[in-house]
Design a protein around this motif. Structure first.
Motif, short mmCIF file in Angstrom:
data_model
loop_
_atom_site.label_atom_id
_atom_site.label_comp_id
_atom_site.label_asym_id
_atom_site.label_seq_id
_atom_site.Cartn_x
_atom_site.Cartn_y
_atom_site.Cartn_z
N GLY A 154 0.81 -1.20 0.00
CA GLY A 154 0.00 0.00 0.00
C GLY A 154 0.85 1.26 0.00
N ARG A 155 0.14 2.38 0.22
CA ARG A 155 0.76 3.71 0.17
C ARG A 155 0.43 4.48 1.46
NH1 ARG A 155 -1.40 5.90 -5.57
NH2 ARG A 155 -0.46 7.80 -4.75
N LEU A 156 1.20 5.55 1.69
CA LEU A 156 1.00 6.35 2.89
C LEU A 156 1.18 7.82 2.54
CD1 LEU A 156 0.37 5.37 5.76
CD2 LEU A 156 2.74 5.81 6.36
N GLY A 157 0.27 8.66 3.03
CA GLY A 157 0.32 10.09 2.77
C GLY A 157 1.31 10.82 3.66
N ARG A 158 1.42 12.14 3.40
CA ARG A 158 2.40 12.95 4.14
C ARG A 158 2.06 13.06 5.61
NH1 ARG A 158 2.25 18.27 0.62
NH2 ARG A 158 0.08 17.59 0.47
N MET A 159 0.79 13.34 5.93
CA MET A 159 0.42 13.52 7.33
C MET A 159 0.58 12.23 8.12
SD MET A 159 -0.50 15.34 9.80
CE MET A 159 -0.84 16.88 8.94
N SER A 160 0.22 11.09 7.52
CA SER A 160 0.39 9.81 8.21
C SER A 160 1.86 9.52 8.45
CB SER A 160 -0.25 8.70 7.38
OG SER A 160 -1.64 8.91 7.23
N TYR A 161 2.71 9.85 7.46
CA TYR A 161 4.15 9.64 7.63
C TYR A 161 4.70 10.50 8.76
CZ TYR A 161 9.12 9.50 6.43
OH TYR A 161 10.49 9.36 6.46
N LEU A 162 4.27 11.77 8.81
CA LEU A 162 4.72 12.65 9.89
C LEU A 162 4.23 12.15 11.24
CD1 LEU A 162 5.93 15.28 10.96
CD2 LEU A 162 3.79 16.42 10.38
N ALA A 163 2.96 11.74 11.32
CA ALA A 163 2.42 11.24 12.59
C ALA A 163 3.16 9.99 13.04
CB ALA A 163 0.92 10.96 12.44
N GLY A 164 3.47 9.08 12.12
CA GLY A 164 4.20 7.87 12.48
C GLY A 164 5.59 8.17 13.01
N ASN A 165 6.30 9.10 12.39
CA ASN A 165 7.62 9.46 12.89
C ASN A 165 7.55 10.11 14.27
OD1 ASN A 165 10.04 9.12 10.83
ND2 ASN A 165 8.22 9.62 9.62
N LEU A 166 6.53 10.95 14.49
CA LEU A 166 6.38 11.56 15.81
C LEU A 166 6.09 10.50 16.87
CD1 LEU A 166 4.32 14.75 14.90
CD2 LEU A 166 6.71 14.66 15.62
N VAL A 167 5.30 9.49 16.53
CA VAL A 167 5.03 8.40 17.48
C VAL A 167 6.33 7.65 17.80
CG1 VAL A 167 3.88 6.16 17.71
CG2 VAL A 167 2.61 8.12 16.86
N ALA A 168 7.16 7.40 16.79
CA ALA A 168 8.43 6.71 17.02
C ALA A 168 9.35 7.53 17.93
CB ALA A 168 9.11 6.43 15.68
N TRP A 169 9.43 8.83 17.66
CA TRP A 169 10.28 9.69 18.51
C TRP A 169 9.74 9.76 19.94
CZ3 TRP A 169 10.27 14.07 14.34
CH2 TRP A 169 11.07 13.67 13.27
N ALA A 170 8.41 9.81 20.08
CA ALA A 170 7.83 9.83 21.42
C ALA A 170 8.15 8.54 22.17
CB ALA A 170 6.33 10.05 21.34
N GLY A 171 8.11 7.39 21.47
CA GLY A 171 8.48 6.12 22.10
C GLY A 171 9.93 6.11 22.55
N MET A 172 10.83 6.64 21.71
CA MET A 172 12.24 6.71 22.10
C MET A 172 12.43 7.63 23.31
SD MET A 172 14.32 4.88 20.18
CE MET A 172 15.87 5.76 20.23
N GLY A 173 11.70 8.75 23.34
CA GLY A 173 11.81 9.66 24.48
C GLY A 173 11.35 9.03 25.78
N LEU A 174 10.24 8.28 25.73
CA LEU A 174 9.75 7.61 26.94
C LEU A 174 10.74 6.53 27.41
CD1 LEU A 174 5.93 7.21 26.24
CD2 LEU A 174 7.01 8.66 27.95
N GLY A 175 11.28 5.75 26.45
CA GLY A 175 12.25 4.73 26.82
C GLY A 175 13.50 5.32 27.45
N PHE A 176 13.99 6.43 26.91
CA PHE A 176 15.18 7.08 27.48
C PHE A 176 14.89 7.62 28.88
CE2 PHE A 176 18.17 10.73 27.74
CZ PHE A 176 19.35 10.00 27.65
N PHE A 177 13.69 8.16 29.07
CA PHE A 177 13.33 8.65 30.41
C PHE A 177 13.31 7.51 31.43
CE2 PHE A 177 9.63 8.95 33.30
CZ PHE A 177 10.17 9.86 34.20
N LEU A 178 12.72 6.37 31.06
CA LEU A 178 12.67 5.23 31.98
C LEU A 178 14.07 4.72 32.30
CD1 LEU A 178 9.64 3.24 30.50
CD2 LEU A 178 9.67 4.71 32.52
N LEU A 179 14.96 4.74 31.30
CA LEU A 179 16.33 4.28 31.54
C LEU A 179 17.07 5.21 32.50
CD1 LEU A 179 18.45 2.18 30.73
CD2 LEU A 179 19.13 3.69 28.87
#
Length: 437
Positions: free
Chosen positions: A207-232
């Motif tokens: 399938g395909r993915l639009g610009r807004m979905s791509y931006l939202a997915g990257n923000l979710v990934a960065w938020a996950g990395m931020g939470l993991g770093f905080f827990l560490l």
């Protein structure tokens, strides 16, 4: 000057199409329902459009054919100038009387009607003065019927374009089959297929993915990395370290999938996503594909996706901001704890008594003999001294550790004063063997 034409529909459905489905799709496209839609499929001739150039008529015929209906093109002779009513500046001329049914209003509308149909048409007719008959190849001034073979030129051109579209669809289907992709949806269906929307979280690379979905997915990934770093930082240890490693692996897979689907939106292979792993080029390309729109039409990887997940992007920004703030606070506390621990260690070290070789062996002479004779000796070695430090003895180049220890103790006991405490072994070969006291 070209003769204007009109479009007439008699409710004819093409072979291979379901009448009810064609009626529903055509009514949705023309925004007709109820009695007007029944009138369109009553079997009597209904005028759809009038006064159109041949190029626009061919585009309408092509669109009706894609939806499964047959549209006829007929000459549309205007009224003589002597009987034609003079229109008001903001009104549209009234249509001439027709014996057949008509969807074109005979009364001038209150507002100017939109002349351009809601679709992409052929090139501007004003720039084209001649036409070539697709049947006999006769080039002639633009007209409806060919002067050589009497072929209906707009209808023949529509059929020719339909044939080319079918061949193009077959080539795309074959290419998708070679790649193991599912077939494209019906071209007569709606542009955005909500039932085929690609999920943001998933394992499939189709399938395909639009610009807004791509931006939202990257923000979710960065938020996950931020939470993991905080827990560490908050709870350092093996458990949080393993959790952080799992988060990193998930983010890598998730980012790769997002980039692959975004490249599909440009009709590019997912292997282009490997470029995004380069140190400098990768971040630049990520920003570019967040800004540049993809293909507006179906391509080898499916239908265009509507822009969505804007709410998820906003939530991810909030979570990312909180994660960064909490991580900075946790890092500051961790640095303070490390500084306090270092100061405590330095204070403990300062309170310990200073240990030297002379204090261990008991006298400067014993320390001098240890450095000059014992350290440079070969073979098995042993060094002994009395608890009071008054006597010492050493042996090097012995055949065994026992022999070296025996000779060192014998020398030391021979040197100690009468009545003194017996000597003790303090070093053997390469290790200290200090007594407990």
């Amino acid at each position: 000057m070209d003769t204007p034409v009109r479009l007439v529909f008699a409710g004819t459905v093409r072979d291979g199409f379901d009448r009810a489905s064609v009626q529903q799709k055509l009514g949705a496209w023309l925004k007709l329902d109820g009695p007007r839609l029944e009138k369109l499929f009553s079997g009597r001739s209904v005028v759809i459009k009038r006064g159109l150039p041949a190029e626009q008529a061919a585009a309408w015929v092509k669109r009706f054919a894609a939806l499964g209906a047959e549209l006829k093109v007929e000459p549309d002779t205007p009224l003589p100038a002597s009987v034609r009513p003079t229109p008001a500046p903001s009104a549209v001329p009234a249509a001439p009387a027709e014996s057949a049914l008509s969807l074109v209003s005979s009364e001038p509308p209150a507002k100017p009607a939109q002349a351009e149909p809601p679709m992409r048409l052929a090139p501007d007719p004003a720039a084209l003065d001649e036409v070539t008959c697709p049947t006999c190849g006769e080039r002639q001034p633009r007209r409806i019927l060919c002067r050589q073979c009497a072929t209906d030129i707009p209808r023949a051109l529509a059929a020719q374009e339909e044939q080319r579209a079918a061949e193009r669809a077959e080539r795309i289907a074959a290419a998708r089959a070679r790649r193991g992709l599912k077939p494209l949806p019906d071209p007569a269906a709606e542009r955005y297929q909500t039932e085929d929307e690609v999920p943001l979280l998933g394992r499939s690379f189709d399938g395909r993915l639009g610009r807004m979905s791509y931006l939202a997915g990257n923000l979710v990934a960065w938020a996950g990395m931020g939470l993991g770093f905080f827990l560490l930082l908050k709870w350092p240890g093996w458990t949080t370290g393993a959790l952080m490693l799992g988060v990193v692996i998930w983010v890598m897979f998730f980012s790769w999938r997002l980039t692959t689907l975004r490249m599909h939106d440009f009709n590019r292979s997912g292997w282009w996503a490997l470029l995004f792993g380069l140190p400098v080029i990768g971040p630049i390309l990520s920003i570019v594909i967040m800004l540049v729109p993809g293909d507006e039409h179906p391509n080898d990887y499916g239908e265009p996706q509507r822009e969505r997940h804007s709410g998820l992007a906003i939530a991810a920004v909030v979570v990312l901001g909180l994660s960064i703030s909490l991580s900075l606070h946790a890092a500051k506390r961790w640095a303070e704890r490390m500084s306090d621990a270092e100061e405590a260690a330095q204070a403990e070290q300062a309170n310990r008594p200073k240990i030297t070789l002379e204090s261990v062996l008991g006298s400067p002479e014993a320390a001098q003999a240890f450095n000059r004779q014992y350290v440079t000796g070969r073979g098995h070695r042993a060094f002994a001294r009395s608890p009071s430090g008054a006597a010492w003895g050493l042996r090097t180049d012995a055949a065994s550790p026992d022999e070296a220890a025996t000779d060192a103790l014998r020398q030391c006991n021979g040197r100690r004063p009468e009545g003194g405490v017996a000597c003790q072994l303090v070093h053997l070969d390469d290790a200290w063997v200090l007594p407990e006291n």
